[in-house]
Motif scaffolding. Structure first.
Motif, PDB file in Angstrom:
ATOM      1  N   ARG A   1     -22.186 -17.681 -38.489  1.00  0.00           N
ATOM      2  CA  ARG A   1     -21.235 -17.117 -39.450  1.00  0.00           C
ATOM      3  C   ARG A   1     -20.030 -18.027 -39.679  1.00  0.00           C
ATOM      4  O   ARG A   1     -19.635 -18.260 -40.808  1.00  0.00           O
ATOM      5  CB  ARG A   1     -20.716 -15.765 -38.956  1.00  0.00           C
ATOM      6  CG  ARG A   1     -21.664 -14.642 -39.144  1.00  0.00           C
ATOM      7  CD  ARG A   1     -20.993 -13.354 -38.765  1.00  0.00           C
ATOM      8  NE  ARG A   1     -21.943 -12.269 -38.719  1.00  0.00           N
ATOM      9  CZ  ARG A   1     -21.613 -11.025 -38.470  1.00  0.00           C
ATOM     10  NH1 ARG A   1     -20.365 -10.710 -38.221  1.00  0.00           N
ATOM     11  NH2 ARG A   1     -22.528 -10.075 -38.440  1.00  0.00           N
ATOM     12  N   PHE A   2     -19.422 -18.489 -38.603  1.00  0.00           N
ATOM     13  CA  PHE A   2     -18.151 -19.197 -38.717  1.00  0.00           C
ATOM     14  C   PHE A   2     -18.302 -20.677 -39.029  1.00  0.00           C
ATOM     15  O   PHE A   2     -17.403 -21.278 -39.586  1.00  0.00           O
ATOM     16  CB  PHE A   2     -17.334 -19.034 -37.448  1.00  0.00           C
ATOM     17  CG  PHE A   2     -16.804 -17.628 -37.245  1.00  0.00           C
ATOM     18  CD1 PHE A   2     -17.127 -16.599 -38.105  1.00  0.00           C
ATOM     19  CD2 PHE A   2     -15.994 -17.356 -36.180  1.00  0.00           C
ATOM     20  CE1 PHE A   2     -16.647 -15.324 -37.907  1.00  0.00           C
ATOM     21  CE2 PHE A   2     -15.494 -16.075 -35.977  1.00  0.00           C
ATOM     22  CZ  PHE A   2     -15.825 -15.063 -36.843  1.00  0.00           C
ATOM     23  N   TYR A   3     -19.415 -21.275 -38.661  1.00  0.00           N
ATOM     24  CA  TYR A   3     -19.569 -22.713 -38.860  1.00  0.00           C
ATOM     25  C   TYR A   3     -20.504 -23.047 -40.014  1.00  0.00           C
ATOM     26  O   TYR A   3     -20.319 -24.059 -40.671  1.00  0.00           O
ATOM     27  CB  TYR A   3     -20.065 -23.378 -37.574  1.00  0.00           C
ATOM     28  CG  TYR A   3     -19.061 -23.322 -36.448  1.00  0.00           C
ATOM     29  CD1 TYR A   3     -18.154 -24.357 -36.258  1.00  0.00           C
ATOM     30  CD2 TYR A   3     -19.015 -22.239 -35.591  1.00  0.00           C
ATOM     31  CE1 TYR A   3     -17.226 -24.307 -35.236  1.00  0.00           C
ATOM     32  CE2 TYR A   3     -18.084 -22.185 -34.566  1.00  0.00           C
ATOM     33  CZ  TYR A   3     -17.188 -23.220 -34.388  1.00  0.00           C
ATOM     34  OH  TYR A   3     -16.267 -23.159 -33.383  1.00  0.00           O
ATOM     35  N   ASP A   4     -21.502 -22.203 -40.254  1.00  0.00           N
ATOM     36  CA  ASP A   4     -22.484 -22.511 -41.297  1.00  0.00           C
ATOM     37  C   ASP A   4     -22.234 -21.744 -42.595  1.00  0.00           C
ATOM     38  O   ASP A   4     -22.329 -22.308 -43.680  1.00  0.00           O
ATOM     39  CB  ASP A   4     -23.907 -22.204 -40.809  1.00  0.00           C
ATOM     40  CG  ASP A   4     -24.305 -23.035 -39.606  1.00  0.00           C
ATOM     41  OD1 ASP A   4     -23.734 -24.135 -39.432  1.00  0.00           O
ATOM     42  OD2 ASP A   4     -25.165 -22.583 -38.832  1.00  0.00           O
ATOM     43  N   GLU A   5     -21.917 -20.444 -42.479  1.00  0.00           N
ATOM     44  CA  GLU A   5     -21.826 -19.591 -43.658  1.00  0.00           C
ATOM     45  C   GLU A   5     -20.408 -19.400 -44.177  1.00  0.00           C
ATOM     46  O   GLU A   5     -20.221 -18.837 -45.244  1.00  0.00           O
ATOM     47  CB  GLU A   5     -22.418 -18.208 -43.333  1.00  0.00           C
ATOM     48  CG  GLU A   5     -23.887 -18.264 -42.975  1.00  0.00           C
ATOM     49  CD  GLU A   5     -24.415 -16.923 -42.486  1.00  0.00           C
ATOM     50  OE1 GLU A   5     -23.651 -15.929 -42.469  1.00  0.00           O
ATOM     51  OE2 GLU A   5     -25.602 -16.862 -42.129  1.00  0.00           O
ATOM     52  N   ASP A   6     -19.412 -19.824 -43.436  1.00  0.00           N
ATOM     53  CA  ASP A   6     -18.024 -19.539 -43.776  1.00  0.00           C
ATOM     54  C   ASP A   6     -17.215 -20.842 -43.809  1.00  0.00           C
ATOM     55  O   ASP A   6     -16.422 -21.106 -42.915  1.00  0.00           O
ATOM     56  CB  ASP A   6     -17.458 -18.574 -42.731  1.00  0.00           C
ATOM     57  CG  ASP A   6     -16.235 -17.833 -43.209  1.00  0.00           C
ATOM     58  OD1 ASP A   6     -15.727 -18.155 -44.296  1.00  0.00           O
ATOM     59  OD2 ASP A   6     -15.788 -16.929 -42.487  1.00  0.00           O
ATOM     60  N   PRO A   7     -17.409 -21.669 -44.845  1.00  0.00           N
ATOM     61  CA  PRO A   7     -16.774 -22.992 -44.851  1.00  0.00           C
ATOM     62  C   PRO A   7     -15.256 -22.971 -45.005  1.00  0.00           C
ATOM     63  O   PRO A   7     -14.603 -23.977 -44.784  1.00  0.00           O
ATOM     64  CB  PRO A   7     -17.425 -23.680 -46.053  1.00  0.00           C
ATOM     65  CG  PRO A   7     -17.767 -22.559 -46.974  1.00  0.00           C
ATOM     66  CD  PRO A   7     -18.163 -21.409 -46.064  1.00  0.00           C
ATOM     67  N   ASN A   8     -14.690 -21.844 -45.371  1.00  0.00           N
ATOM     68  CA  ASN A   8     -13.246 -21.766 -45.582  1.00  0.00           C
ATOM     69  C   ASN A   8     -12.537 -20.997 -44.471  1.00  0.00           C
ATOM     70  O   ASN A   8     -11.532 -20.339 -44.706  1.00  0.00           O
ATOM     71  CB  ASN A   8     -12.950 -21.154 -46.952  1.00  0.00           C
ATOM     72  CG  ASN A   8     -13.485 -22.014 -48.068  1.00  0.00           C
ATOM     73  OD1 ASN A   8     -13.323 -23.220 -48.056  1.00  0.00           O
ATOM     74  ND2 ASN A   8     -14.162 -21.402 -49.021  1.00  0.00           N
ATOM     75  N   ARG A   9     -13.059 -21.083 -43.252  1.00  0.00           N
ATOM     76  CA  ARG A   9     -12.420 -20.501 -42.070  1.00  0.00           C
ATOM     77  C   ARG A   9     -11.908 -21.658 -41.221  1.00  0.00           C
ATOM     78  O   ARG A   9     -12.604 -22.636 -41.008  1.00  0.00           O
ATOM     79  CB  ARG A   9     -13.396 -19.651 -41.252  1.00  0.00           C
ATOM     80  CG  ARG A   9     -12.745 -19.043 -40.009  1.00  0.00           C
ATOM     81  CD  ARG A   9     -13.744 -18.249 -39.195  1.00  0.00           C
ATOM     82  NE  ARG A   9     -14.268 -17.116 -39.921  1.00  0.00           N
ATOM     83  CZ  ARG A   9     -13.758 -15.882 -39.873  1.00  0.00           C
ATOM     84  NH1 ARG A   9     -12.716 -15.633 -39.123  1.00  0.00           N
ATOM     85  NH2 ARG A   9     -14.316 -14.911 -40.559  1.00  0.00           N
ATOM     86  N   TYR A  10     -10.678 -21.509 -40.743  1.00  0.00           N
ATOM     87  CA  TYR A  10     -10.012 -22.569 -40.001  1.00  0.00           C
ATOM     88  C   TYR A  10      -9.441 -22.043 -38.688  1.00  0.00           C
ATOM     89  O   TYR A  10      -9.253 -20.846 -38.516  1.00  0.00           O
ATOM     90  CB  TYR A  10      -8.879 -23.170 -40.848  1.00  0.00           C
ATOM     91  CG  TYR A  10      -9.370 -23.693 -42.164  1.00  0.00           C
ATOM     92  CD1 TYR A  10      -9.859 -24.988 -42.278  1.00  0.00           C
ATOM     93  CD2 TYR A  10      -9.393 -22.882 -43.297  1.00  0.00           C
ATOM     94  CE1 TYR A  10     -10.340 -25.468 -43.494  1.00  0.00           C
ATOM     95  CE2 TYR A  10      -9.865 -23.357 -44.507  1.00  0.00           C
ATOM     96  CZ  TYR A  10     -10.337 -24.644 -44.597  1.00  0.00           C
ATOM     97  OH  TYR A  10     -10.824 -25.112 -45.792  1.00  0.00           O
ATOM     98  N   ALA A  11      -9.150 -22.958 -37.807  1.00  0.00           N
ATOM     99  CA  ALA A  11      -8.540 -22.629 -36.518  1.00  0.00           C
ATOM    100  C   ALA A  11      -7.022 -22.620 -36.657  1.00  0.00           C
ATOM    101  O   ALA A  11      -6.450 -23.427 -37.390  1.00  0.00           O
ATOM    102  CB  ALA A  11      -8.955 -23.658 -35.472  1.00  0.00           C
ATOM    103  N   ILE A  12      -6.388 -21.712 -35.942  1.00  0.00           N
ATOM    104  CA  ILE A  12      -4.932 -21.710 -35.800  1.00  0.00           C
ATOM    105  C   ILE A  12      -4.647 -22.123 -34.363  1.00  0.00           C
ATOM    106  O   ILE A  12      -5.220 -21.550 -33.429  1.00  0.00           O
ATOM    107  CB  ILE A  12      -4.325 -20.312 -36.043  1.00  0.00           C
ATOM    108  CG1 ILE A  12      -4.684 -19.778 -37.421  1.00  0.00           C
ATOM    109  CG2 ILE A  12      -2.809 -20.346 -35.841  1.00  0.00           C
ATOM    110  CD1 ILE A  12      -4.326 -18.305 -37.616  1.00  0.00           C
TER     111      ILE A  12
END
Length: 178
Positions: free
Chosen positions: A51-62
């Motif tokens: 989900r977070f690395y393959d399907e959700d390219p606009n999620r970032y770490a804080i």
């Protein structure tokens, strides 16, 4: 990387997976990010990674200023003709809740999205009793634009969703984070 007053925003790294796994399987974190526990959690590492690395390219770490991972932030539901998107955020380190890290990361990310992505409008959604999130959004200039009745199921009861919006002209690009 984007630098705020108290936070950095950077791409997710594979080393972040253990923390993400712990946070998204933590009942209290999931309760406040989605109002759903355990229905939206109990995820395997492989599911989080997909989900977070393959399907959700606009999620970032804080991260905090020392580089320690403290949460995630991102956007989805992009509408290119309207130049709009929906934001989401979660501070996973519970010791930092209520200390301004989420506000700082949001302000930094919003500034980036308005300046670099040229968005005109950003929205957020949460459930009615998530008062800390609503206060944070309102502090940044979001205004309540609508209510979705009984849109969340929390603790065996239906809860209203609150939709908040922020227009570019209503956001102070230069104002520093408290």
């Amino acid at each position: 990387m984007l630098k705020g007053t108290r936070t950095w925003i950077r791409p997710l790294d594979p080393e972040d997976l253990d923390s993400l796994y712990d946070w998204y399987n933590d009942p209290e974190f999931s309760y406040y990010t989605s109002g759903n526990w355990p229905l939206a959690t109990l995820l395997r590492r492989e599911e989080i990674e997909r989900r977070f690395y393959d399907e959700d390219p606009n999620r970032y770490a804080i991260t905090d200023l020392e580089g320690r991972l403290i949460g995630t932030i991102g956007f989805d539901q992009v509408n290119i003709p309207a130049r709009s998107a929906r934001l989401f955020i979660g501070i996973g380190d519970k010791l930092l809740w209520g200390k301004g890290y989420g506000s700082d990361a949001l302000r930094t990310f919003i500034r980036y999205l308005f300046r670099q992505w040229n968005f005109h409008r950003l929205t957020v959604e949460t459930w009615k009793r998530n008062e800390r999130a609503v206060a944070c959004y309102e502090k940044l200039g979001f205004v309540t634009e609508g209510i979705l009745r009984d849109a969340y199921y929390v603790d065996g009861e239906y809860e209203d969703a609150i939709l908040l919006g922020l227009l570019r002209q209503d956001f102070s690009m230069e104002k520093s984070c408290p």
